[in-house]
Design a protein around this motif. Structure first.
Motif, mmCIF file in Angstrom:
data_model
loop_
_atom_site.group_PDB
_atom_site.id
_atom_site.type_symbol
_atom_site.label_atom_id
_atom_site.label_comp_id
_atom_site.label_asym_id
_atom_site.label_seq_id
_atom_site.Cartn_x
_atom_site.Cartn_y
_atom_site.Cartn_z
ATOM 1 N N ASN A 265 0.366 -1.335 -0.535
ATOM 2 C CA ASN A 265 -0.353 0.255 -0.074
ATOM 3 C C ASN A 265 0.594 1.403 -0.400
ATOM 4 O O ASN A 265 2.241 1.173 0.536
ATOM 5 C CB ASN A 265 -1.193 0.041 1.397
ATOM 6 N N ASN B 188 2.257 4.235 1.791
ATOM 7 C CA ASN B 188 2.098 5.161 2.613
ATOM 8 C C ASN B 188 2.578 6.425 3.318
ATOM 9 O O ASN B 188 2.552 6.869 3.945
ATOM 10 C CB ASN B 188 3.929 3.719 3.829
ATOM 11 N N GLU C 63 -5.620 7.386 -0.130
ATOM 12 C CA GLU C 63 -5.944 6.772 1.111
ATOM 13 C C GLU C 63 -3.389 6.016 1.505
ATOM 14 O O GLU C 63 -2.846 6.539 -0.031
ATOM 15 C CB GLU C 63 -6.293 5.737 1.380
ATOM 16 N N TYR D 252 -1.316 4.842 4.366
ATOM 17 C CA TYR D 252 -1.573 4.406 6.066
ATOM 18 C C TYR D 252 0.449 3.904 6.585
ATOM 19 O O TYR D 252 0.963 4.311 5.313
ATOM 20 C CB TYR D 252 -1.716 2.393 5.533
ATOM 21 N N THR E 145 -6.998 -6.092 13.722
ATOM 22 C CA THR E 145 -7.037 -4.787 12.601
ATOM 23 C C THR E 145 -7.114 -5.803 10.845
ATOM 24 O O THR E 145 -6.488 -6.726 10.882
ATOM 25 C CB THR E 145 -5.770 -4.342 12.540
ATOM 26 N N VAL F 192 -6.419 -6.292 7.336
ATOM 27 C CA VAL F 192 -6.338 -5.360 6.542
ATOM 28 C C VAL F 192 -6.810 -5.879 5.154
ATOM 29 O O VAL F 192 -6.417 -5.713 3.894
ATOM 30 C CB VAL F 192 -4.733 -6.092 6.387
ATOM 31 N N ASP G 225 -9.655 -4.470 3.660
ATOM 32 C CA ASP G 225 -10.209 -3.529 3.096
ATOM 33 C C ASP G 225 -9.351 -2.306 2.432
ATOM 34 O O ASP G 225 -9.219 -1.336 2.138
ATOM 35 C CB ASP G 225 -11.503 -2.794 4.292
ATOM 36 N N GLN G 226 -7.979 -2.259 3.141
ATOM 37 C CA GLN G 226 -7.328 -1.483 2.419
ATOM 38 C C GLN G 226 -6.383 -1.542 0.815
ATOM 39 O O GLN G 226 -6.678 -1.792 0.207
ATOM 40 C CB GLN G 226 -5.553 -1.266 3.553
ATOM 41 N N GLU G 227 -6.433 -0.349 0.891
ATOM 42 C CA GLU G 227 -5.861 0.316 -1.231
ATOM 43 C C GLU G 227 -4.729 -0.612 -2.036
ATOM 44 O O GLU G 227 -3.450 -0.503 -0.407
ATOM 45 C CB GLU G 227 -6.343 1.704 -1.183
ATOM 46 N N LYS G 228 -4.376 -1.263 -2.126
ATOM 47 C CA LYS G 228 -3.413 -2.206 -2.526
ATOM 48 C C LYS G 228 -2.756 -1.993 -3.776
ATOM 49 O O LYS G 228 -3.204 -1.689 -4.519
ATOM 50 C CB LYS G 228 -4.019 -3.420 -2.639
ATOM 51 N N ASN H 284 -1.005 -8.509 -4.915
ATOM 52 C CA ASN H 284 -1.895 -8.951 -3.573
ATOM 53 C C ASN H 284 -2.316 -10.161 -3.605
ATOM 54 O O ASN H 284 -3.424 -10.727 -4.631
ATOM 55 C CB ASN H 284 -3.895 -8.243 -4.223
#
Length: 959
Positions: free
Chosen positions: A507, A509, A543, A545, A555, A557, A559-562, A566
């Motif tokens: 992702n 950062n 986004e 992270y 947490t 993980v 649903d995070q934009e990747k 992946n």
């Protein structure tokens, strides 16, 4: 498996018929002033009948006489003679306390049949034990694996030098092939068997004792114990009432505080312990700031004498900046003292200042809490069930760069110009300012605003810090049934089950000033999709992270934009094991067997469309197992001999099955390990010695190795069918010539080398295939390790409460990592593995302890450690095998076509000799030796230096 069953039945029959009856049993517990004393000698006076205490200090001894005396002894303690009388077949001597404040274990430890602890003069394996007192005294600001550096056949280094980045090698095998067990739980990663010590940064604060079993070891499980097993026993809630507060200061603003308290066992059978800690500062190398916390909660409940429950929950969230790239030796000298050819061993090319603060391309962040429940059920005097149920939830990863050749640009001081990168990302960088003078100015084509006025970077334009996430959910259980068949025969059998899901993606950062990041689908010339989601080819992401650990272990993980990749890895493990043990005063023997099925499945949500069956594969199942046995014979109360042998059929790991980041499973043979070992021991009140010799053969190994070629940074080699031979001898000594002085020593010599040749394939960082061929490795030395080591040290208690100690450790036959490209069949000038200069290090320490009052148990403890006291400059690791050119090679070509050094980097192939010499080129051969090498090592090698002199001061209050 049919042969395994026959061996087990034969051994069972043979050992059963040797059973004889004894007069009775003598039992008791040996302690010092603070807790259990494992490994103490207990001998019936006037006979050769004896035993050693277990980790909890307990012992059981058979006697043919109804009356007599037992002599209890331990190196450095005053011996005691205790009378016994056997009544109704039993003589319980209760708790026997030996006095000597210099040898304190400090904590009671978990007693469970799933924790395979080797016992002195009984378990026939090569073993070394480090107690809590030594860990507490000498660790300071060192890493946990470094506590084993004075153990035979162990090579421990700090690697790049970031917090928790140290590594350990036993008998020539790296830590992916060393089993690490915590209270009977296997903790090696289920996909690649790796161990990341930064995830276990708090382990040293809760360890009661640590035991290293070299070789296949005594564990009943089918685990990665090719080189050895590190068995860590943590503190439990079953300890004495009290607590402590500890504060440690060290070099580079290192500060650590730890507080703990235990209720002890209360009348209702309940007990509780808690520990909290915090550490922060920098490590020795530049740009290695860190922040780490750790916690431990232990709850115990002894329902009655038959049922015992122990619950633990522990974790160590941390972030730390790393030195992940091994720079060329020439770069260390460039940013050190080029005139005198002296390196700056602290140099780190991965960091710089951003907005006035330390910032790094390489930042690791992780939180891996582990929850476990140990349950012991004593059915009767002969039967016991022990079990552990555990779960682990890892969240985090490590950062790196995406963008416009980000590693090329450095400031005049060799650091990363992050502020300039941010200006470039917003179209504000002015090349005329000439701010970047080492790597050249940034390109003129900067990021331009789009129609909406946004500055958008991508993988080929601009600079972005991304995070590679490697998270997981892991659950497992080990259940062992223990049955005493007779006084001499004990049978164990049990089950081992684990399930693991690994989440792997990248992702964004930090956008470094940009407004967004565009993830575009790319293809290679072969039509292979790279770097994005084929189901969503073009996306602009806004986004970012955090690169700090989450304290919430659950947490989400998903649903995070990747970006980039992946994929998820699924691993299932089912195992069964059994062991038959025979034990008398003179003779002990065991035979053990296990079988396991390991299944792997891969899910890739980026490379394969939603309707592609390869998006999620079926499980690929592999059957493996081991069989091993050994025998120990006590010649008399002082001498013993032992031998063991084992065979291990080891399943391939996840990367070997799903190679080059694809979902097509390869057909792999199991790796085959065959090991033999013999040993001799001598033990007395004054002098102890252990000597052993071993031989290990490893066939059909899969090995993945990073490519050190700067033109293929983050690329890698995959080798198949690698064979290795590891053999050697080991010696461990300690002696107490007089009260208060203990001298320790060890020496080990290994002959570790590859056998024959193997196939390889080479890939770039995007998993695109580059080339393939054969590696000519026959008789090539195994690298990344020292094959000859010795150490000698002494502990001297000057007066009561004051103790000094010092140790000298020497490493020789130190070889660089195997650089596969240099051993390919296309290379006509293979010279073997580069041997690095040997080195010796001196460590020293001073301890002071005083009680609050004369009769008080409260105490104040002070400790100072100085490591590498003489500030020795040495190379600990090399990633490359660039030999010093001979006179003829210098006059002609470098001999390997690997290029010349300019600006601290390899830039092009060419001759070292030049009529107009510049950096990396030399007019004469002597000039090359003077300026192109350091301590006999060519400057083109990529190396990590060891730390220079470091120190730490610890204050501890115990109450």
């Amino acid at each position: 498996m049919r042969n395994m069953k026959k061996w087990l039945l034969t051994a069972f029959f043979f050992l059963s018929i040797t059973t004889v009856f004894a007069q009775g049993k003598i039992s008791g517990i040996i302690q010092d002033n603070n807790g259990a004393l494992p490994g103490a000698n207990v001998v019936i006076e006037g006979t050769s009948t004896g035993t050693s205490t277990s980790f909890d200090g307990s012992f059981t001894l058979n006697s043919t006489s109804s009356k007599g005396n037992v002599v209890v002894s331990f190196l450095g303690f005053t011996s005691k003679t205790i009378p016994f009388t056997i009544v109704d077949g039993q003589a319980d001597l209760g708790t026997i306390v030996l006095s000597d404040e210099g040898n304190v274990l400090g904590e009671v430890v978990i007693t469970s049949t799933i924790i395979d602890v080797a016992k002195d003069r009984k378990t026939p394996v090569a073993v070394s034990t480090i107690k809590a007192a030594e860990i507490r005294e000498k660790l300071g600001n060192q890493e946990f694996p470094e506590m084993l550096a004075n153990t035979p056949s162990v090579y421990a280094t700090k690697s790049g030098g970031g917090f928790g980045d140290s590594r350990i090698n036993i008998r020539g095998f790296d830590q992916r092939n060393i089993a690490v067990m915590v209270n009977g739980m296997p903790v090696n990663d289920m996909e690649n068997s790796a161990v990341y010590w930064s995830n276990w940064a708090g382990l040293s604060d809760v360890t009661s004792a640590m035991q290293v079993q070299r070789g296949l070891g005594s564990s009943k499980l089918a685990i990665s114990s090719v080189g050895g097993t590190i068995n860590v026993i943590t503190r439990t809630s079953d300890m004495k009432q009290g607590g402590s507060f500890t504060a440690t200061l060290g070099n580079n603003d290192y500060i650590k505080t730890v507080g703990s308290y235990s209720t002890g066992k209360m009348k209702n059978g309940l007990s509780a312990s808690v520990l909290l800690g915090n550490a922060q500062g920098s490590m020795y190398a530049d740009g290695t700031q860190f922040s780490a916390q750790n916690y431990f909660i232990g709850l115990g409940y002894e329902i009655n004498e038959k049922h015992n429950l122990q619950f633990t929950f522990t974790g160590a969230p941390q972030w730390h900046h790393q030195r992940s790239f091994a720079n060329h030796l020439g770069s260390y000298i460039k940013f050190g003292d080029p005139v005198n050819n002296e390196p700056n061993i602290k140099y780190n090319s991965d960091w710089g200042l951003y907005k006035g603060e330390e910032f790094s391309w390489a930042r690791n962040f992780y939180h891996k809490p582990v929850m476990s429940l140990n349950y012991d059920f004593k059915i009767n005097d002969k039967t016991k069930i022990s079990s552990v149920f555990y779960g682990s939830w890892g969240r985090g990863g490590g950062t790196g760069s995406i963008g416009t050749s980000p590693f090329r640009y450095k400031t005049a001081g060799g650091t990363v110009p992050f502020d300039d990168f941010a200006a470039f990302n917003r179209g504000q960088y002015v090349a005329a300012n000439d701010q970047i003078v080492y790597g050249g100015n940034l390109p003129g084509t900067q990021v331009a605003p789009n129609a909406q006025g946004q500055y958008i970077t991508n993988r080929s334009l601009g600079f972005t810090r991304r995070a590679s996430i490697n998270s997981h959910d892991w659950y497992g259980a080990v259940i062992n049934f223990n049955r005493k068949l007779t006084d001499k025969l004990t049978l164990d059998f049990g089950l081992d089950g684990r399930t693991y899901t690994g989440y792997h993606f990248r992702n964004v950062n930090d956008r470094l000033g940009a407004d967004g990041y565009q993830a575009n689908l790319a293809t290679t010339s072969g039509g292979i999709y790279l770097a994005n989601d084929v189901n969503n080819p073009t996306r602009t992401l806004y986004e970012t992270y955090s690169a700090s650990p989450s304290f919430n272990p659950f947490t989400n993980v998903k649903d995070q934009e990747k970006i980039e990749y992946n994929n998820n890895g699924y691993v299932r493990w089912y195992g069964a094991f059994t062991q038959l043990e025979y034990s008398t005063e003179k003779l002990s023997a065991f035979i053990q067997g296990s079988v396991s099925q390991q299944g792997f499945s891969r899910e890739d949500l980026f490379q394969y469309k939603n309707d592609d069956p390869l998006q999620k594969t079926d499980f690929e199942n592999y059957l493996g197992g081991n069989i091993k046995g050994g025998l120990n014979y006590n010649i008399d109360e002082k001498m013993n001999v032992f031998a063991n042998a084992g065979y291990y059929s080891k399943q391939p790991n996840f990367q070997a099955i799903y190679r080059n980041n694809k979902s097509i499973a390869f057909d792999n043979d199991n790796e085959k390990i065959l090991g033999f070992e013999v040993g001799y021991g001598y033990k007395s009140n004054i002098f102890n010695a252990n000597f052993n010799a071993y031989y290990t053969s490893w066939k059909d190994r899969y090995q993945r190795t990073s490519d050190p070629d700067p033109n293929n940074r983050n690329g890698y080699f995959e080798a198949f069918g690698v064979d290795e031979i590891h053999k050697g001898v080991e010696l461990e000594l300690n002696v107490k010539p007089f009260s208060g002085l203990t001298i320790n020593g060890m020496a080990s010599y290994g002959d570790w080398y590859y056998n024959g040749q193997s196939d390889y394939q080479k890939f770039d960082q995007n998993n695109a295939f580059l080339t393939e061929g054969k590696l000519l490795l026959d008789k090539v030395k195994v690298g990344d390790v020292s094959q000859f080591n010795y150490s000698i040290g002494a502990n001297w208690q000057i007066i009561k409460g004051i103790k000094v100690d010092a140790n000298y450790r020497y490493s020789d036959n130190l070889f660089a990592s195997i650089e596969p490209g240099r051993f390919s069949e296309e290379n006509t000038n293979i010279k073997g593995t580069l041997e690095l200069p040997s080195y010796g290090l001196v460590d020293a320490g001073l301890s002071f302890k005083i009680h609050r009052t004369k009769d008080s148990k409260d105490s104040f403890n002070f400790r100072i450690n100085v490591n590498n006291l003489l500030d020795k400059v040495y190379i600990a690791e090399s990633r490359t095998n660039q030999f010093v050119a001979s006179q003829s090679e210098f006059d002609g070509n470098t001999g390997d076509g690997k290029g010349i050094l300019q600006n601290g980097s390899i830039v092009a192939s060419g001759n070292l000799k030049s009529a107009t010499p510049g950096e990396g080129q030399y007019a004469t051969y002597q000039d090359y030796l003077n300026r192109g090498t350091w301590n006999g090592v060519d400057l083109r090698n990529q190396v990590f230096f060891g730390f220079g002199r470091t120190w730490n001061l610890t204050f501890r209050y115990e109450f």
